[in-house]
Design an enzyme around this catalytic site. Structure first.
Site, mmCIF file in Angstrom:
data_model
loop_
_atom_site.group_PDB
_atom_site.id
_atom_site.type_symbol
_atom_site.label_atom_id
_atom_site.label_comp_id
_atom_site.label_asym_id
_atom_site.label_seq_id
_atom_site.Cartn_x
_atom_site.Cartn_y
_atom_site.Cartn_z
ATOM 1 C CB VAL A 15 -1.006 0.060 1.183
ATOM 2 C CG1 VAL A 15 -2.015 -1.049 1.083
ATOM 3 C CG2 VAL A 15 -0.309 0.050 2.524
ATOM 4 C CD GLU A 141 8.889 0.429 4.927
ATOM 5 O OE1 GLU A 141 9.745 1.120 4.360
ATOM 6 O OE2 GLU A 141 8.149 -0.367 4.327
ATOM 7 C CB ILE A 149 4.449 -15.714 12.401
ATOM 8 C CG1 ILE A 149 3.075 -16.344 12.627
ATOM 9 C CG2 ILE A 149 5.466 -16.339 13.356
ATOM 10 C CD1 ILE A 149 3.041 -17.840 12.430
ATOM 11 C CB THR A 189 -13.077 2.635 8.242
ATOM 12 O OG1 THR A 189 -14.238 2.301 9.000
ATOM 13 C CG2 THR A 189 -13.318 3.903 7.467
ATOM 14 C CE LYS A 224 -17.579 3.689 10.257
ATOM 15 N NZ LYS A 224 -18.378 3.151 9.167
ATOM 16 C CB CYS A 382 26.121 -4.104 -14.446
ATOM 17 S SG CYS A 382 27.265 -5.030 -13.426
ATOM 18 C CG MET A 385 30.355 -2.516 -20.422
ATOM 19 S SD MET A 385 31.603 -1.949 -19.264
ATOM 20 C CE MET A 385 32.763 -3.296 -19.324
ATOM 21 C CG HIS A 508 24.273 -1.567 -11.069
ATOM 22 N ND1 HIS A 508 23.352 -2.187 -11.885
ATOM 23 C CD2 HIS A 508 25.135 -2.518 -10.673
ATOM 24 C CE1 HIS A 508 23.645 -3.477 -11.966
ATOM 25 N NE2 HIS A 508 24.724 -3.704 -11.240
ATOM 26 C CD GLU A 510 21.062 0.587 -12.336
ATOM 27 O OE1 GLU A 510 21.904 1.165 -13.050
ATOM 28 O OE2 GLU A 510 21.040 -0.649 -12.191
HETATM 29 N N1 GLN Z 1 26.648 -11.227 -14.039
HETATM 30 C C1 GLN Z 1 27.579 -10.177 -14.276
HETATM 31 C C2 GLN Z 1 28.740 -10.182 -13.294
HETATM 32 O O1 GLN Z 1 28.647 -10.808 -12.262
HETATM 33 C C3 GLN Z 1 26.866 -8.822 -14.240
HETATM 34 C C4 GLN Z 1 26.275 -8.480 -12.914
HETATM 35 C C5 GLN Z 1 25.303 -7.338 -12.967
HETATM 36 O O2 GLN Z 1 24.769 -7.010 -14.008
HETATM 37 N N2 GLN Z 1 25.007 -6.742 -11.835
HETATM 38 O O3 GLN Z 1 29.746 -9.580 -13.525
#
Ligand code: GLN
Length: 549
Positions: A15, A141, A149, A189, A224, A382, A385, A508, A510
């Site tokens: 949620v 959190e 459980i 509710t 409520k 990663c 590449m 990475h 991202e």
């Molecule tokens: N499997 C690849 C490695 O271990 C790439 C890992 C990944 O993309 N995070 O190098």
């Protein structure tokens, strides 16, 4: 003195408890407080690093290399503070620690019990957040839903903390779900009341209830919930579903959550929250923008949570490039069977994200080949590449046997391989290159232009590396090693000459993208994608004008 906000969830999972925690962190940070957020995960795995993304979604990696729950990604994206490994605790870690102490004889022959030994270890871990970050306010959190459980020892530890450190320094915030009955259109509710009763049965009375709903929650329902759950009406905070994730702090602000929490904790805002920039960002997100299509080729595409940070990074970068990105989720195993190429051909850009294991790998390689040959922007993350390197190697060395030793241990051309010192490591948990490592950028490259600096630090999670034996021959054929480790040994970024944007990074990016600060590589990629989309649109218009299809 540190204050604590404990967040629990009731009724059902998913949620938006994690987003609520993150957004509340933002409200408090906007008021001038240092905030840290910790997730307590009730499962018995030591960390999510070895769990299937189908079960757990993405593994989010921190600066210090901790492999954590994806909620930590929400936390960092909202509060824009780097968290550390104490910010994710699992039952597995707690029990491993207590059992190790028992084996060492630390308990002098005592009987080890959930209360106090396990709960003490949980409380110690919560205390570590303040000690390692100096946060004024720590948000904790608890994963799962009240009534599970597994989460009981965590809830008991929080209950004890409330009396250990005092009621005025702790708040319990409970997030619930208001279902709607189709026939009458009524919001209900009752499940919220039940979950609060469940919490009370273990000695916890919530101070604030965040009631999530797909529909607007009226005053009558707030009253409520307040009456039946024994909280202030002001402390019942409706949270209506929004399609824009980053709008949640604004919604909670409008309902007065920030001020209410501070009052309950006996604090005064250190500064006035400044939402203008954030509001501008949400308004921009809402505006119509030219659409671009990005194919994301992965093996967990049925569960988009497995690529949560990639999806978010694309959103952040698309907004700054002035386009709206539609992600086409392509299953690499399907491409391998020759299916899905029509969708791939519709894309203005291709992303191959991280991954492990050989399933679907040939599908990813064919997507990279398509991008290279057709000059479609490509971003490899990663594994992405490594795929780009394998594909390029097959083309340069003219041999289908080029591979990574992860997928074919006997390949005659191991262009991606383990470093000599890594061979012989057998354990799967925590044996990777993890966390922040530096990367030096090479002049005159796309990467350098994107980052606009000489050196960066990025988060890693992988075992295999580019095999330096092939650097020279790849270089001669147009691969540029635009990012290297400071000692020149490790290839961190590779890109292709004579291509509008074909770039892969061993890390990475991202994980470092923020809604108001898109990651430079994603931003550069989205800009290349926008150019490609514009060209596609022009061709489309011309063919319509000429009456061709
Ligand atoms: N499997 C690849 C490695 O271990 C790439 C890992 C990944 O993309 N995070 O190098």
């Amino acid at each position: 003195m540190t204050r604590y906000i404990f967040i629990t969830g009731g009724v059902v999972s998913s949620v938006g408890k994690g987003v609520t925690a993150a957004a509340l962190g933002k409200l408090l940070k906007e008021r001038g407080f240092e905030v840290s957020i910790q997730k307590l995960d009730p499962y018995i795995n030591v960390d999510p690093g070895t769990m299937s993304p189908y079960q757990h979604g993405e593994v989010y990696v921190l600066d210090d290399g901790a492999e954590t729950d994806l909620d930590l990604g929400h936390y960092e994206r909202f509060i824009d503070t780097s968290l550390n490994r104490v910010c994710n605790v699992t039952t597995g870690q707690i029990y491993s620690e207590v059992i190790a102490q028992e084996r060492r004889g630390d308990f002098l022959g005592g009987t080890i019990q959930v209360i106090p030994h396990i709960t003490n270890e949980i409380k110690r871990r919560i205390g570590l957040v303040f000690r390692t970050t100096n946060a004024d306010i720590v948000i904790v959190e608890v994963g799962g839903t009240v009534g599970d459980i597994e989460s009981l020892p965590f809830l008991e530890a929080l209950r004890q903390m409330r009396s250990d450190i005092g009621r005025d320094r702790t708040i319990f915030l409970h997030t619930t779900w208001l279902p709607r009955i189709g026939a009458t259109g009524e919001l209900k509710t009752k499940p919220t009341q039940h979950s609060v009763r469940e919490l009370r049965s273990i000695g916890i009375q919530p101070d604030v209830i965040v009631a999530r709903s797909d529909y607007v929650v009226g005053e009558d329902l707030r009253d409520k919930i307040a009456l039946f759950c024994d909280v202030d009406a002001r402390a019942v905070i409706p949270l209506t579903t929004t399609s824009i994730l980053y709008e949640v702090p604004l919604l909670l602000e409008r309902e007065g959550l920030g001020e209410h929490v501070l009052t309950r904790l006996g604090l005064k805002a250190r500064k006035k929250p400044e939402w203008t920039e954030w509001e501008r960002m949400i308004a921009a997100e809402r505006k119509e923008r030219p659409k671009v299509r990005i194919a994301l080729v992965g093996k967990y595409v049925e569960l988009q949570d497995a690529y949560m940070s990639v999806r978010e990074a694309v959103r952040h970068a698309a907004l700054s490039a002035g386009v709206k990105a539609e992600i086409i989720w392509l299953h690499s195993a399907e491409l391998e069977k020759g299916k899905g190429f029509a969708e791939l051909e519709m894309a203005d850009g291709v992303i191959v994200p991280g991954g492990f294991g050989s399933r679907g790998i040939e599908g990813k390689i064919s997507a990279a080949r398509y991008a290279r040959e057709n000059k479609v922007p490509y971003l490899g993350l990663c594994l992405g590449m490594q795929v780009m390197v394998i594909e390029f190697g097959r083309h340069v060395l003219d041999s289908e046997d080029v591979n990574s030793t992860e997928f074919n241990i006997n390949t005659p051309h191991p262009v991606i391989d383990l470093l000599p010192e890594q061979r012989g490591i057998g354990d799967m948990g925590g044996t990777m290159r993890l966390g922040l490592y530096p990367c030096v950028l090479k002049r005159g490259t796309i990467a350098k232009h994107a980052y606009n600096c000489n050196r960066v630090e990025e988060r890693h999670r992988h075992r295999f590396e580019f095999n330096n034996t092939y650097r020279e021959i790849f270089g001669e054929h147009g691969m540029v090693f635009s990012g290297l480790s400071p000692d020149d040994r490790l290839v961190e970024i590779a890109e292709l000459k004579d291509h509008p944007f074909m770039l892969g990074c061993q890390f990475h990016p991202e994980f470092l993208s923020r809604p108001n600060r898109p990651h430079p590589l994603f931003k550069a990629f989205l800009e290349a994608v926008a150019v490609k989309a514009e060209a596609r649109m022009k061709v489309g218009k011309q063919s319509v004008a000429q009456g061709t299809d």
